[in-house]
Design a protein around this motif. Sequence first.
Motif, PDB file in Angstrom:
ATOM      1  N   GLY A 122       0.796  -1.216   0.000  1.00  0.00           N
ATOM      2  CA  GLY A 122       0.000   0.000   0.000  1.00  0.00           C
ATOM      3  C   GLY A 122       0.830   1.267   0.000  1.00  0.00           C
ATOM      4  O   GLY A 122       2.019   1.258  -0.326  1.00  0.00           O
TER       5      GLY A 122
ATOM      6  N   TYR B 125      -5.904   2.404   6.937  1.00  0.00           N
ATOM      7  CA  TYR B 125      -5.643   1.055   6.436  1.00  0.00           C
ATOM      8  C   TYR B 125      -6.956   0.315   6.235  1.00  0.00           C
ATOM      9  O   TYR B 125      -7.970   0.636   6.860  1.00  0.00           O
ATOM     10  CB  TYR B 125      -4.799   0.266   7.442  1.00  0.00           C
ATOM     11  N   LEU B 126      -6.921  -0.692   5.388  1.00  0.00           N
ATOM     12  CA  LEU B 126      -8.004  -1.652   5.284  1.00  0.00           C
ATOM     13  C   LEU B 126      -7.494  -2.988   5.811  1.00  0.00           C
ATOM     14  O   LEU B 126      -6.343  -3.357   5.559  1.00  0.00           O
ATOM     15  CB  LEU B 126      -8.458  -1.810   3.832  1.00  0.00           C
TER      16      LEU B 126
ATOM     17  N   SER C 130     -12.029  -0.481   8.304  1.00  0.00           N
ATOM     18  CA  SER C 130     -11.224   0.696   8.015  1.00  0.00           C
ATOM     19  C   SER C 130     -10.533   1.075   9.319  1.00  0.00           C
ATOM     20  O   SER C 130     -11.183   1.193  10.360  1.00  0.00           O
ATOM     21  CB  SER C 130     -12.106   1.855   7.529  1.00  0.00           C
TER      22      SER C 130
ATOM     23  N   TRP D 257      -3.757  -3.586   4.330  1.00  0.00           N
ATOM     24  CA  TRP D 257      -3.341  -2.737   3.210  1.00  0.00           C
ATOM     25  C   TRP D 257      -3.316  -1.275   3.648  1.00  0.00           C
ATOM     26  O   TRP D 257      -4.268  -0.785   4.245  1.00  0.00           O
ATOM     27  CB  TRP D 257      -4.325  -2.907   2.049  1.00  0.00           C
TER      28      TRP D 257
ATOM     29  N   HIS E 232      -4.065   1.943   2.926  1.00  0.00           N
ATOM     30  CA  HIS E 232      -5.044   2.389   1.934  1.00  0.00           C
ATOM     31  C   HIS E 232      -4.884   3.852   1.532  1.00  0.00           C
ATOM     32  O   HIS E 232      -4.993   4.194   0.357  1.00  0.00           O
ATOM     33  CB  HIS E 232      -6.449   2.141   2.486  1.00  0.00           C
ATOM     34  N   SER E 233      -4.627   4.736   2.496  1.00  0.00           N
ATOM     35  CA  SER E 233      -4.554   6.149   2.142  1.00  0.00           C
ATOM     36  C   SER E 233      -3.660   6.912   3.108  1.00  0.00           C
ATOM     37  O   SER E 233      -3.402   6.472   4.236  1.00  0.00           O
ATOM     38  CB  SER E 233      -5.959   6.782   2.139  1.00  0.00           C
TER      39      SER E 233
ATOM     40  N   TYR F  13      -4.411   7.484  -2.337  1.00  0.00           N
ATOM     41  CA  TYR F  13      -4.930   6.197  -1.888  1.00  0.00           C
ATOM     42  C   TYR F  13      -4.496   5.087  -2.822  1.00  0.00           C
ATOM     43  O   TYR F  13      -4.066   5.315  -3.954  1.00  0.00           O
ATOM     44  CB  TYR F  13      -6.459   6.231  -1.765  1.00  0.00           C
TER      45      TYR F  13
ATOM     46  N   ILE G 182      -5.553   0.813  -3.823  1.00  0.00           N
ATOM     47  CA  ILE G 182      -6.598  -0.210  -3.737  1.00  0.00           C
ATOM     48  C   ILE G 182      -5.965  -1.593  -3.574  1.00  0.00           C
ATOM     49  O   ILE G 182      -5.008  -1.921  -4.276  1.00  0.00           O
ATOM     50  CB  ILE G 182      -7.479  -0.170  -5.006  1.00  0.00           C
TER      51      ILE G 182
ATOM     52  N   TRP H 166      -9.928 -10.250  -0.230  1.00  0.00           N
ATOM     53  CA  TRP H 166     -10.472  -8.946  -0.631  1.00  0.00           C
ATOM     54  C   TRP H 166     -11.649  -9.087  -1.592  1.00  0.00           C
ATOM     55  O   TRP H 166     -12.555  -8.246  -1.618  1.00  0.00           O
ATOM     56  CB  TRP H 166      -9.378  -8.102  -1.281  1.00  0.00           C
TER      57      TRP H 166
ATOM     58  N   ALA I 121     -12.631   3.617  -2.869  1.00  0.00           N
ATOM     59  CA  ALA I 121     -11.394   4.237  -2.380  1.00  0.00           C
ATOM     60  C   ALA I 121     -11.643   5.676  -1.981  1.00  0.00           C
ATOM     61  O   ALA I 121     -11.185   6.142  -0.934  1.00  0.00           O
ATOM     62  CB  ALA I 121     -10.317   4.161  -3.461  1.00  0.00           C
TER      63      ALA I 121
ATOM     64  N   THR J  15     -11.782   6.970   2.287  1.00  0.00           N
ATOM     65  CA  THR J  15     -10.818   7.926   2.840  1.00  0.00           C
ATOM     66  C   THR J  15     -11.524   8.973   3.707  1.00  0.00           C
ATOM     67  O   THR J  15     -10.891   9.626   4.527  1.00  0.00           O
ATOM     68  CB  THR J  15     -10.031   8.655   1.736  1.00  0.00           C
TER      69      THR J  15
END
Length: 237
Positions: free
Chosen positions: A65, A92-93, A150, A192, A194-195, A210, A212, A219, A231, A235
């Motif tokens: 990520g 994060y995811l 999240s 992951w 994520h952003s 971000y 994916i 996933w 995505a 965020t």
Amino acid sequence: MNIPILFEDNHLLLVEKPINVPVQEDSSGDLDLLTALKDDLKLRYQKPGNVYLGLVHRLDRPVGGVMVFAKTSKAASRLSDMIRRHVIERKYLAVVHGTPNKKRAQLVHYLHKDHRKNKVSAVSPDHPNAKKAVLEYEVLASKKGFSLLSVNLHTGRPHQIRVQLSTIGHPIFGDQKYGEHLTKPGQQIALWAHSIHFEHPVGKEPIEVYSIPPVNDPWDLWELVTNREFAELSTSL
């Protein structure tokens, strides 16, 4: 090494870290992300001599990520200060086993790292080497015995998300270290970066980038994870 560039200017380089790649050189001898990026900058910009690239934060080797690097010492110093002041927002995811009792919650633990075993555990606040760890999570969806979370990271302790979620009884899918009793050999951890959102350390404009997660197990339980609309939505959570 295929390293997608998510944002770049004179001071910053934001990339999507591939899974199972060390961030910096380690005892494995495998090509690390920092070295690969320096080699790429040297080649792309035909720079003589050594290339400066500041490492200001890390991701665990199996995790992929968003990561930010500093291309100048000024940016590195200011980013490091922003991280210390917790003004860089990192989300994060994670796919975890089960479903937490609370849809949204803040987790506060005190963590201690055993450097010999390279493993972190939750300990009492009065432990002499304990460091406070804080995160917030929100359950986005649940399906087939798993939940998509999240996670908003407030502190950056080693293995923090993995340890805290395991401590509350919901280890991350594929975590060979903190969910070994539920993880099958060879499974990839479903965590992951994520952003990331912060103020540019020099120009002061907002930077939000971000990434994916890959379209594979687990996933792919949630099609929304793999599209741009999700995505952008996640965020803001």
